[in-house]
Design a protein around this motif. Structure first.
Motif, PDB file in Angstrom:
ATOM      1  N   TYR A 198       0.791  -1.219   0.000  1.00  0.00           N
ATOM      2  CA  TYR A 198       0.000   0.000   0.000  1.00  0.00           C
ATOM      3  C   TYR A 198       0.829   1.278   0.000  1.00  0.00           C
ATOM      4  CZ  TYR A 198      -3.414  -3.507   1.381  1.00  0.00           C
ATOM      5  OH  TYR A 198      -4.198  -4.628   1.418  1.00  0.00           O
ATOM      6  N   ILE A 199       2.008   1.247   0.599  1.00  0.00           N
ATOM      7  CA  ILE A 199       2.803   2.471   0.694  1.00  0.00           C
ATOM      8  C   ILE A 199       4.266   2.208   0.329  1.00  0.00           C
ATOM      9  CG2 ILE A 199       1.341   3.483   2.493  1.00  0.00           C
ATOM     10  CD1 ILE A 199       3.610   2.784   4.499  1.00  0.00           C
ATOM     11  N   LYS A 200       4.942   3.298   0.013  1.00  0.00           N
ATOM     12  CA  LYS A 200       6.394   3.287  -0.168  1.00  0.00           C
ATOM     13  C   LYS A 200       6.926   4.636   0.293  1.00  0.00           C
ATOM     14  CE  LYS A 200       6.147   4.823  -5.018  1.00  0.00           C
ATOM     15  NZ  LYS A 200       6.444   4.468  -6.423  1.00  0.00           N
ATOM     16  N   ILE A 201       8.233   4.700   0.512  1.00  0.00           N
ATOM     17  CA  ILE A 201       8.863   5.944   0.949  1.00  0.00           C
ATOM     18  C   ILE A 201       9.699   6.488  -0.198  1.00  0.00           C
ATOM     19  CG2 ILE A 201      10.375   7.015   2.656  1.00  0.00           C
ATOM     20  CD1 ILE A 201       9.655   4.730   4.566  1.00  0.00           C
ATOM     21  N   LEU A 202       9.458   7.743  -0.557  1.00  0.00           N
ATOM     22  CA  LEU A 202      10.197   8.363  -1.649  1.00  0.00           C
ATOM     23  C   LEU A 202      11.650   8.592  -1.247  1.00  0.00           C
ATOM     24  CD1 LEU A 202       7.588  11.003  -2.898  1.00  0.00           C
ATOM     25  CD2 LEU A 202       7.861   8.592  -3.568  1.00  0.00           C
ATOM     26  N   LYS A 203      12.528   8.514  -2.225  1.00  0.00           N
ATOM     27  CA  LYS A 203      13.970   8.598  -1.986  1.00  0.00           C
ATOM     28  C   LYS A 203      14.510  10.002  -2.240  1.00  0.00           C
ATOM     29  CE  LYS A 203      14.565   3.810  -3.573  1.00  0.00           C
ATOM     30  NZ  LYS A 203      15.226   2.946  -4.579  1.00  0.00           N
ATOM     31  N   LEU A 204      15.558  10.338  -1.514  1.00  0.00           N
ATOM     32  CA  LEU A 204      16.295  11.567  -1.776  1.00  0.00           C
ATOM     33  C   LEU A 204      17.284  11.324  -2.903  1.00  0.00           C
ATOM     34  CD1 LEU A 204      17.180  14.493  -0.913  1.00  0.00           C
ATOM     35  CD2 LEU A 204      18.909  13.361   0.503  1.00  0.00           C
ATOM     36  N   ASP A 205      17.166  12.119  -3.965  1.00  0.00           N
ATOM     37  CA  ASP A 205      18.132  12.073  -5.050  1.00  0.00           C
ATOM     38  C   ASP A 205      19.065  13.273  -4.871  1.00  0.00           C
ATOM     39  OD1 ASP A 205      19.602  12.070  -7.364  1.00  0.00           O
ATOM     40  OD2 ASP A 205      17.884  12.150  -8.736  1.00  0.00           O
ATOM     41  N   GLU A 206      20.246  13.015  -4.338  1.00  0.00           N
ATOM     42  CA  GLU A 206      21.157  14.118  -4.017  1.00  0.00           C
ATOM     43  C   GLU A 206      21.656  14.850  -5.261  1.00  0.00           C
ATOM     44  OE1 GLU A 206      24.146  13.568  -1.060  1.00  0.00           O
ATOM     45  OE2 GLU A 206      23.077  11.919  -0.082  1.00  0.00           O
ATOM     46  N   LYS A 207      21.518  14.241  -6.415  1.00  0.00           N
ATOM     47  CA  LYS A 207      21.969  14.889  -7.641  1.00  0.00           C
ATOM     48  C   LYS A 207      20.967  15.912  -8.158  1.00  0.00           C
ATOM     49  CE  LYS A 207      24.680  10.854  -9.105  1.00  0.00           C
ATOM     50  NZ  LYS A 207      24.841   9.809 -10.159  1.00  0.00           N
ATOM     51  N   ALA A 208      19.729  15.831  -7.688  1.00  0.00           N
ATOM     52  CA  ALA A 208      18.699  16.754  -8.168  1.00  0.00           C
ATOM     53  C   ALA A 208      18.949  18.159  -7.632  1.00  0.00           C
ATOM     54  CB  ALA A 208      17.316  16.267  -7.752  1.00  0.00           C
ATOM     55  N   MET A 209      18.714  19.152  -8.458  1.00  0.00           N
ATOM     56  CA  MET A 209      18.910  20.544  -8.066  1.00  0.00           C
ATOM     57  C   MET A 209      18.033  20.899  -6.862  1.00  0.00           C
ATOM     58  SD  MET A 209      18.258  23.929 -10.433  1.00  0.00           S
ATOM     59  CE  MET A 209      16.575  23.365 -10.787  1.00  0.00           C
ATOM     60  N   GLU A 210      16.801  20.368  -6.839  1.00  0.00           N
ATOM     61  CA  GLU A 210      15.881  20.661  -5.736  1.00  0.00           C
ATOM     62  C   GLU A 210      16.409  20.101  -4.413  1.00  0.00           C
ATOM     63  OE1 GLU A 210      13.487  20.211  -9.553  1.00  0.00           O
ATOM     64  OE2 GLU A 210      15.148  19.165  -8.565  1.00  0.00           O
ATOM     65  N   SER A 211      17.041  18.930  -4.475  1.00  0.00           N
ATOM     66  CA  SER A 211      17.611  18.329  -3.266  1.00  0.00           C
ATOM     67  C   SER A 211      18.765  19.166  -2.739  1.00  0.00           C
ATOM     68  CB  SER A 211      18.097  16.908  -3.563  1.00  0.00           C
ATOM     69  OG  SER A 211      17.039  16.091  -4.012  1.00  0.00           O
ATOM     70  N   ALA A 212      19.587  19.675  -3.649  1.00  0.00           N
ATOM     71  CA  ALA A 212      20.721  20.517  -3.246  1.00  0.00           C
ATOM     72  C   ALA A 212      20.237  21.752  -2.500  1.00  0.00           C
ATOM     73  CB  ALA A 212      21.535  20.915  -4.465  1.00  0.00           C
ATOM     74  N   ARG A 213      19.128  22.329  -2.948  1.00  0.00           N
ATOM     75  CA  ARG A 213      18.565  23.490  -2.259  1.00  0.00           C
ATOM     76  C   ARG A 213      18.086  23.115  -0.857  1.00  0.00           C
ATOM     77  NH1 ARG A 213      14.707  25.129  -7.266  1.00  0.00           N
ATOM     78  NH2 ARG A 213      16.244  26.164  -8.623  1.00  0.00           N
ATOM     79  N   ALA A 214      17.411  21.965  -0.759  1.00  0.00           N
ATOM     80  CA  ALA A 214      16.900  21.528   0.545  1.00  0.00           C
ATOM     81  C   ALA A 214      18.026  21.261   1.529  1.00  0.00           C
ATOM     82  CB  ALA A 214      16.051  20.272   0.373  1.00  0.00           C
ATOM     83  N   MET A 215      19.158  20.755   1.024  1.00  0.00           N
ATOM     84  CA  MET A 215      20.266  20.379   1.899  1.00  0.00           C
ATOM     85  C   MET A 215      21.084  21.568   2.394  1.00  0.00           C
ATOM     86  SD  MET A 215      21.613  16.669   0.482  1.00  0.00           S
ATOM     87  CE  MET A 215      21.811  17.164  -1.224  1.00  0.00           C
ATOM     88  N   LYS A 216      20.641  22.784   2.065  1.00  0.00           N
ATOM     89  CA  LYS A 216      21.239  23.968   2.674  1.00  0.00           C
ATOM     90  C   LYS A 216      20.748  24.146   4.114  1.00  0.00           C
ATOM     91  CE  LYS A 216      21.849  26.528  -1.658  1.00  0.00           C
ATOM     92  NZ  LYS A 216      21.444  27.741  -2.439  1.00  0.00           N
ATOM     93  N   THR A 217      19.574  23.580   4.412  1.00  0.00           N
ATOM     94  CA  THR A 217      18.994  23.672   5.752  1.00  0.00           C
ATOM     95  C   THR A 217      18.881  22.309   6.418  1.00  0.00           C
ATOM     96  OG1 THR A 217      17.739  25.651   5.160  1.00  0.00           O
ATOM     97  CG2 THR A 217      16.929  24.382   7.049  1.00  0.00           C
ATOM     98  N   TYR A 218      18.581  21.283   5.639  1.00  0.00           N
ATOM     99  CA  TYR A 218      18.400  19.930   6.162  1.00  0.00           C
ATOM    100  C   TYR A 218      19.575  19.058   5.724  1.00  0.00           C
ATOM    101  CZ  TYR A 218      13.770  21.801   6.984  1.00  0.00           C
ATOM    102  OH  TYR A 218      12.733  22.589   7.409  1.00  0.00           O
TER     103      TYR A 218
END
Length: 363
Positions: free
Chosen positions: A220-240
């Motif tokens: 029924y469920i799955k957990i989405l993965k962090l793709d560190e190569k994605a530009m959006e992930s790089a932005r998030a990792m400035k705080t998290y």
């Protein structure tokens, strides 16, 4: 019987209870009645609060009532204004958000946050981006313009969700996309009603909400993965910060480790000056230091990731001075404890020659 003898006997009888009660009065000190605000009953915070009540507060002569809440944002407000609440568990991004609002000139935020003080950092809380098992979504950065369960209003999860969305996509989450739901409501709407696409849940692993799931959960469920190569992930990792949700935390249904993001949890109090309150909190600090090994041995597994230390704080953050003094003194007298490291995931490929040369090949 002579009157003098009768009076002497009566005086002796009258003095007996006093003589018996006096030693008890020296030791039967009433316990302080304090409260700690945590989060939902299925989260990690409430278990951490119960551990503090049992292994730290009780030996310190404090009766600590563990209260449920919507999460960090509500905890900050209740810590500030609710009678009896002397301790709170708070996410670092929520605490910083209040400080930022105060710095920007918001008087309400300043009134709430400025008198609060940190006791110590605790552990990292993992951020779960949960989707339906049959969803085409695979990575965290794909949630743009999806219907998202962001956590209840007043919760740390809601603030984390909104902050992450803003960081990743450089725009606020659309009002029509955000659903303010509890963890349980979000999972129900995700899997049963199918009215949302993603549920964002912040909880230290292993979180009871996921630990209680049966093997059929993977249907029924799955957990989405962090793709560190994605530009959006790089932005998030400035705080998290990047983290891993481990199969060992949810062996009944999680089939592989999942890379994700994390946020730090802190133990927070108020800048108290009343002598009796200071005294009880100082004893709490002493007990926290001397009973820390019991927390790690018998408490929630997340305690194994906590280090008994007071690292430098970012601008605007302050420790509670009376507890800081006692903790630093106690920490200095303790033998250095090895840093906790989680067990590495099982190796799924042969060791490379370079790994063997470097001595980092774990079969």
């Amino acid at each position: 019987m002579p009157l003098r003898a009768i009076l002497t006997g009566l005086i002796l009888i009258a003095l007996l209870p006093l003589a018996d009660a006096q030693p008890k009065a020296q030791y039967a000190q009433p316990k302080a009645q304090y409260k700690i605000v945590t989060a939902s009953k299925a989260g990690t915070y409430i278990q951490i609060g119960r551990d503090l009540a049992k292994y730290v507060a009780e030996p310190a002569g404090v009766e600590l009532e563990v209260l449920e809440s919507k999460g960090s944002a509500e905890n900050i407000s209740r810590m500030r204004f609710e009678p009896g609440v002397k301790l709170a568990l708070v996410q670092s991004d929520v605490y910083q958000a209040f400080l930022d609002e105060a710095k920007a000139g918001n008087p309400d935020a300043g009134n709430i946050i400025r008198p609060l003080r940190l006791i110590m950092p605790l552990y990292d809380e993992e951020i779960y981006f949960v989707a339906r098992a049959d969803s085409p979504l695979e990575s965290i950065h794909e949630i743009r313009n999806k219907k998202i369960g962001v956590g209840p209003i007043g919760s740390g999860t809601a603030l984390t969700s909104r902050t992450l969305y803003q960081l990743m996509f450089d725009e606020p989450i659309p009002a029509a996309s955000a659903q303010y739901l509890t963890n349980e409501e979000a999972l129900a709407q995700l899997t049963v009603e199918k009215s949302i696409d993603v549920a964002i849940i912040v909880a230290g692993q292993p979180a009871k909400l996921f630990s209680d799931m049966k093997p059929e959960a993977r249907k029924y469920i799955k957990i989405l993965k962090l793709d560190e190569k994605a530009m959006e992930s790089a932005r998030a990792m400035k705080t998290y910060f990047p983290a891993t949700i481990r199969t060992s935390s949810y062996p009944s249904w999680l089939t592989e480790d999942v890379p994700t993001l994390t946020v730090k949890a802190y133990l927070v109090t108020y800048d108290y000056g009343l002598q009796s309150t200071v005294g009880h909190l100082v004893r709490f600090a002493d007990s926290l230091c001397t009973n820390f090994d019991k927390l790690q041995a018998n408490g929630h597994p997340k305690w194994k990731q906590v280090r008994l230390e007071l690292p430098p704080l970012r601008q605007g953050w302050r420790y509670y001075a009376p507890m800081e003094k006692r903790l630093r003194s106690c920490i200095a007298s303790q033998p250095a404890a090895p840093a906790y490291t989680s067990s590495p995931p099982p190796r799924t490929r042969p060791c490379t020659e370079q790994e063997m040369v470097l001595g980092i090949c774990k079969r």
